[in-house]
Design a protein around this motif. Structure first.
Motif, PDB file in Angstrom:
ATOM      1  N   ARG A 163       0.833  -1.191   0.000  1.00 27.10           N
ATOM      2  CA  ARG A 163       0.000   0.000   0.000  1.00 27.10           C
ATOM      3  C   ARG A 163       0.875   1.251   0.000  1.00 27.10           C
ATOM      4  O   ARG A 163       0.567   2.236  -0.679  1.00 27.10           O
ATOM      5  CB  ARG A 163      -0.908  -0.031   1.240  1.00 27.10           C
ATOM      6  N   ARG A 169       3.362   5.860  -5.679  1.00 30.27           N
ATOM      7  CA  ARG A 169       3.082   6.003  -7.117  1.00 30.27           C
ATOM      8  C   ARG A 169       1.952   6.997  -7.365  1.00 30.27           C
ATOM      9  O   ARG A 169       2.027   7.836  -8.257  1.00 30.27           O
ATOM     10  CB  ARG A 169       2.743   4.642  -7.722  1.00 30.27           C
ATOM     11  N   ALA A 180      -6.219  15.408  -1.681  1.00 31.92           N
ATOM     12  CA  ALA A 180      -7.654  15.674  -1.564  1.00 31.92           C
ATOM     13  C   ALA A 180      -8.430  14.405  -1.212  1.00 31.92           C
ATOM     14  O   ALA A 180      -9.613  14.466  -0.908  1.00 31.92           O
ATOM     15  CB  ALA A 180      -8.183  16.271  -2.871  1.00 31.92           C
TER      16      ALA A 180
ATOM     17  N   ALA B  76     -10.666  16.230   3.681  1.00 29.69           N
ATOM     18  CA  ALA B  76     -11.153  14.922   3.223  1.00 29.69           C
ATOM     19  C   ALA B  76     -11.475  14.027   4.413  1.00 29.69           C
ATOM     20  O   ALA B  76     -12.486  13.323   4.418  1.00 29.69           O
ATOM     21  CB  ALA B  76     -10.109  14.273   2.316  1.00 29.69           C
ATOM     22  N   LYS B  77     -10.616  14.057   5.421  1.00 30.34           N
ATOM     23  CA  LYS B  77     -10.839  13.198   6.590  1.00 30.34           C
ATOM     24  C   LYS B  77     -12.098  13.585   7.343  1.00 30.34           C
ATOM     25  O   LYS B  77     -12.690  12.766   8.047  1.00 30.34           O
ATOM     26  CB  LYS B  77      -9.633  13.280   7.536  1.00 30.34           C
ATOM     27  N   LEU B  93      -1.604   3.348 -11.285  1.00 28.78           N
ATOM     28  CA  LEU B  93      -2.321   2.437 -10.392  1.00 28.78           C
ATOM     29  C   LEU B  93      -3.372   1.641 -11.153  1.00 28.78           C
ATOM     30  O   LEU B  93      -3.996   2.155 -12.081  1.00 28.78           O
ATOM     31  CB  LEU B  93      -3.004   3.242  -9.265  1.00 28.78           C
ATOM     32  N   GLU B  97      -6.083  -0.847  -7.102  1.00 36.01           N
ATOM     33  CA  GLU B  97      -5.183  -0.006  -6.294  1.00 36.01           C
ATOM     34  C   GLU B  97      -5.754   1.384  -6.048  1.00 36.01           C
ATOM     35  O   GLU B  97      -5.492   1.986  -4.998  1.00 36.01           O
ATOM     36  CB  GLU B  97      -3.813   0.099  -6.979  1.00 36.01           C
ATOM     37  N   THR B 100      -7.717   0.497  -2.936  1.00 34.26           N
ATOM     38  CA  THR B 100      -6.983   0.026  -1.753  1.00 34.26           C
ATOM     39  C   THR B 100      -5.957   1.040  -1.269  1.00 34.26           C
ATOM     40  O   THR B 100      -5.523   0.977  -0.127  1.00 34.26           O
ATOM     41  CB  THR B 100      -6.267  -1.307  -2.040  1.00 34.26           C
ATOM     42  N   VAL B 101      -5.575   1.962  -2.138  1.00 31.53           N
ATOM     43  CA  VAL B 101      -4.601   2.955  -1.702  1.00 31.53           C
ATOM     44  C   VAL B 101      -5.224   3.882  -0.647  1.00 31.53           C
ATOM     45  O   VAL B 101      -4.537   4.468   0.177  1.00 31.53           O
ATOM     46  CB  VAL B 101      -4.058   3.759  -2.912  1.00 31.53           C
ATOM     47  N   LEU B 102      -6.541   3.974  -0.672  1.00 33.66           N
ATOM     48  CA  LEU B 102      -7.224   4.858   0.273  1.00 33.66           C
ATOM     49  C   LEU B 102      -7.757   4.123   1.495  1.00 33.66           C
ATOM     50  O   LEU B 102      -7.968   4.711   2.536  1.00 33.66           O
ATOM     51  CB  LEU B 102      -8.377   5.586  -0.421  1.00 33.66           C
ATOM     52  N   LYS B 103      -8.028   2.841   1.332  1.00 35.05           N
ATOM     53  CA  LYS B 103      -8.529   2.071   2.464  1.00 35.05           C
ATOM     54  C   LYS B 103      -8.038   0.645   2.318  1.00 35.05           C
ATOM     55  O   LYS B 103      -8.099   0.079   1.237  1.00 35.05           O
ATOM     56  CB  LYS B 103     -10.059   2.101   2.486  1.00 35.05           C
ATOM     57  N   LYS B 104      -7.556   0.064   3.416  1.00 31.64           N
ATOM     58  CA  LYS B 104      -7.021  -1.292   3.364  1.00 31.64           C
ATOM     59  C   LYS B 104      -8.044  -2.252   2.772  1.00 31.64           C
ATOM     60  O   LYS B 104      -9.240  -2.141   3.017  1.00 31.64           O
ATOM     61  CB  LYS B 104      -6.648  -1.762   4.768  1.00 31.64           C
ATOM     62  N   ARG B 146     -13.546   5.887  -6.165  1.00 31.66           N
ATOM     63  CA  ARG B 146     -12.405   6.348  -5.375  1.00 31.66           C
ATOM     64  C   ARG B 146     -12.858   7.330  -4.300  1.00 31.66           C
ATOM     65  O   ARG B 146     -12.440   7.244  -3.145  1.00 31.66           O
ATOM     66  CB  ARG B 146     -11.384   7.013  -6.317  1.00 31.66           C
ATOM     67  N   ALA B 147     -13.735   8.258  -4.687  1.00 29.10           N
ATOM     68  CA  ALA B 147     -14.231   9.240  -3.721  1.00 29.10           C
ATOM     69  C   ALA B 147     -15.006   8.553  -2.600  1.00 29.10           C
ATOM     70  O   ALA B 147     -14.930   8.957  -1.435  1.00 29.10           O
ATOM     71  CB  ALA B 147     -15.111  10.268  -4.428  1.00 29.10           C
ATOM     72  N   ILE B 150     -13.416   7.057   0.933  1.00 25.84           N
ATOM     73  CA  ILE B 150     -13.128   7.779   2.175  1.00 25.84           C
ATOM     74  C   ILE B 150     -14.401   7.929   3.014  1.00 25.84           C
ATOM     75  O   ILE B 150     -14.395   8.647   4.005  1.00 25.84           O
ATOM     76  CB  ILE B 150     -12.459   9.145   1.915  1.00 25.84           C
TER      77      ILE B 150
END
Lengths: 286, 234
Positions: A163, A169, A180, B76-77, B93, B97, B100-104, B146-147, B150
């Motif tokens: 991750r 990347r 954002a 964002a958080k 990506l 990805e 998963t890059v934003l949430k496990k 993707r949005a 979060i």
């Protein structure tokens, strides 16, 4: 003019492995983060001296290596947070700033360690030579070769399968959008910078055991790292590996077969490659 | 939930927003309409804390708290997500990805990778492709997915229908309505008036950096004179 033998080919390979370790850190910083860090060679030399000091004091090569990596990573932290943050996005200012840092680091190591030549002490089990294919070859150099392969695999897995790698990347692709999305990308970049610095430190400690450490060793390794990354393409791990192999082998060929033209044998082909592939062998346009 | 009051934003010396104000209530879909260059994207970027523009006056309040000066990753958080203009996917990506890059991948609360793929089955089929190997519609779905990762309470969508085929625009309208039913608030910037009015509860019309008109979306749709007057639609 004498031909190459297997011993010299192996020397080229092991030098390539060391170059890869140092240049992979350089490609993280210069290729991915787009920071022209001309202090990378000085970080290498600092890692060498730190490794020498820690290994001599404790008698443990492993402690020396870890101290070099940790110490240089902290140095990277200070460099990024303390200085580079003020020149973000200005390449020329980064060049001048990091060049200045390189001079300061060199003078500091000169004050502390003097102009003598040092060799990082290696552990007993890596001393001596092994015999295979009818030749004796130093164990330590084979260890460096194996370490280069391990570093390549570890970095490849980190960048492509974890991750954190995906975050790096994504951050390189579009730092504004990944921020954002709730990611503190500055932290990710700082971690990447520290990893790149730690690899320079690792290279210094490992290289300092067979290339020896002396006051101008930093500029030599910096020039070689630049050649590796430029030939391979900035930001490409495979490019850094191929570039290191090319430069390592050309360096050996040059020294053995054309000692008068040793540098030309490296930088001549580099210029030729750049003429046809300006972004390097594995480089992609940003 | 989101209250933008008297916002003045600048690009360098260019004064783009001249005191723009709007409000999005919980679970509401609000359309922000206006011609090109009227400041719609600038307003979205100002809310999200992206620079440029430089916000020099006014306030952006989210659940009563000021967002001005808060870094965008913190915004964002706190529950505001963005679907940016032009999608802006990550070329390096894969589809998976991006999520998963934003949430496990192992996460179980809120929007998970499995739930996103259930919601967008097309993306599940393309999970190992990279962002730049997708069609326009798939790209837009991925930008929305993707949005969602979060777990936002409000999504800022900047021209999501841009460049999409009519059938995909309809599909997108369906997605927006589904998200609204799930309780999400959406601030929708659109050039495509009829698509925006079809899904929005209310609409604001932005002209040279000011809100010049606001009304129920159904009223605007039924009263073409508004469209003619502010948006040059005949």
């Amino acid at each position: 003019m004498s031909g190459l033998n297997a011993f010299q080919l192996l020397n080229g390979l092991t030098f390539a492995a060391l170059l890869f370790i140092v240049a992979s850190g350089f490609t993280l910083i210069f290729g991915l983060l787009r920071i022209v860090n001309l202090a990378h060679g000085a970080l290498y030399l600092l890692g060498g001296y730190l490794g020498y000091a820690a290994a001599s004091a404790t008698g443990s090569f492993l402690v020396g290596v870890l101290a070099a990596m940790a110490g240089v990573a902290v140095c990277g932290l200070i460099l990024d947070r303390g200085l580079l943050r003020f020149v973000r996005g200005y390449e020329l200012r980064q060049v001048l700033l990091t060049l200045g840092v390189a001079f300061v680091l060199n003078d500091m190591t000169l004050v502390i360690f003097g102009g003598d030549t040092y060799t990082v002490p290696t552990p007993d089990f890596l001393k001596g030579a092994v015999r295979f294919w009818g030749l004796f070859y130093p164990k330590y150099r084979l260890f460096v070769l194996a370490l280069g392969v391990v570093v390549f695999i570890a970095l490849w897995v980190l960048l492509n399968k974890t991750r954190l790698g995906a975050l790096i990347r994504a951050g390189v692709d579009d730092p504004e959008i990944i921020a954002a999305m709730g990611i503190n990308i500055r932290k990710v970049f700082l971690l990447t910078f520290m990893l790149g610095a730690a690899l320079a430190g690792l290279g210094g400690a490992v290289g300092g055991a067979f290339l020896t450490l002396y006051p101008s060793a930093d500029s030599e390794i910096l020039v070689f790292s630049l050649a590796v990354v430029i030939i391979g393409g900035r930001g490409s791990l495979v490019g850094a590996a191929v570039g290191a192999l090319i430069v390592g082998m050309l360096n050996t060929i040059g020294q053995v077969m054309f000692p008068e033209f040793a540098y030309f044998v490296i930088f001549g082909p580099m210029a030729a490659i750049l003429a046809f592939r300006p972004l390097g062998l594995f480089g992609k346009a940003a | 939930m989101l209250e933008v009051a008297d916002l003045h934003s600048y690009y360098g010396d260019a004064h783009v927003l001249h005191g723009a104000s709007l409000e999005v209530k919980t679970g509401e879909v609000v359309a922000l309409l206006g011609r090109n260059g009227m400041g719609k994207t600038t307003l979205i970027r100002s809310i999200m804390g992206l620079t440029p523009p430089d916000v020099r006056e006014g306030s952006v309040r989210w659940k009563g708290q000021e967002l001005r000066g808060v870094p965008s990753h913190e915004i964002a958080k706190r529950g505001i997500a963005i679907v940016p203009q032009g999608r802006r996917l990550f070329p390096s990506l894969t589809v998976t990805e991006h999520l998963t890059v934003l949430k496990k991948a192992s996460a179980t609360h809120g929007w998970t990778v499995a739930k996103a793929f259930e919601f967008f089955p097309r993306l599940a089929e393309r999970r190992n492709n990279r962002g730049n190997q997708l069609s326009g519609g798939e790209r837009q779905m991925l930008a929305v997915a993707r949005a969602l990762m979060i777990d936002p309470e409000l999504i800022l969508m900047d021209e999501p229908s841009e460049g999409l085929a009519p059938v995909m625009v309809q599909h997108l309208e369906g997605i927006i309505l589904q998200l609204k039913q799930a309780g999400l608030g959406i601030l929708l910037v659109e050039q495509n008036l009829y698509s925006a009015l079809a899904v929005a509860d209310r609409a604001y019309i932005l002209e040279t950096g000011r809100v010049v008109h606001q009304a129920l979306a159904s009223d605007i749709a039924e009263d073409p004179s508004t469209l003619t007057k502010f948006l040059g639609v005949h």
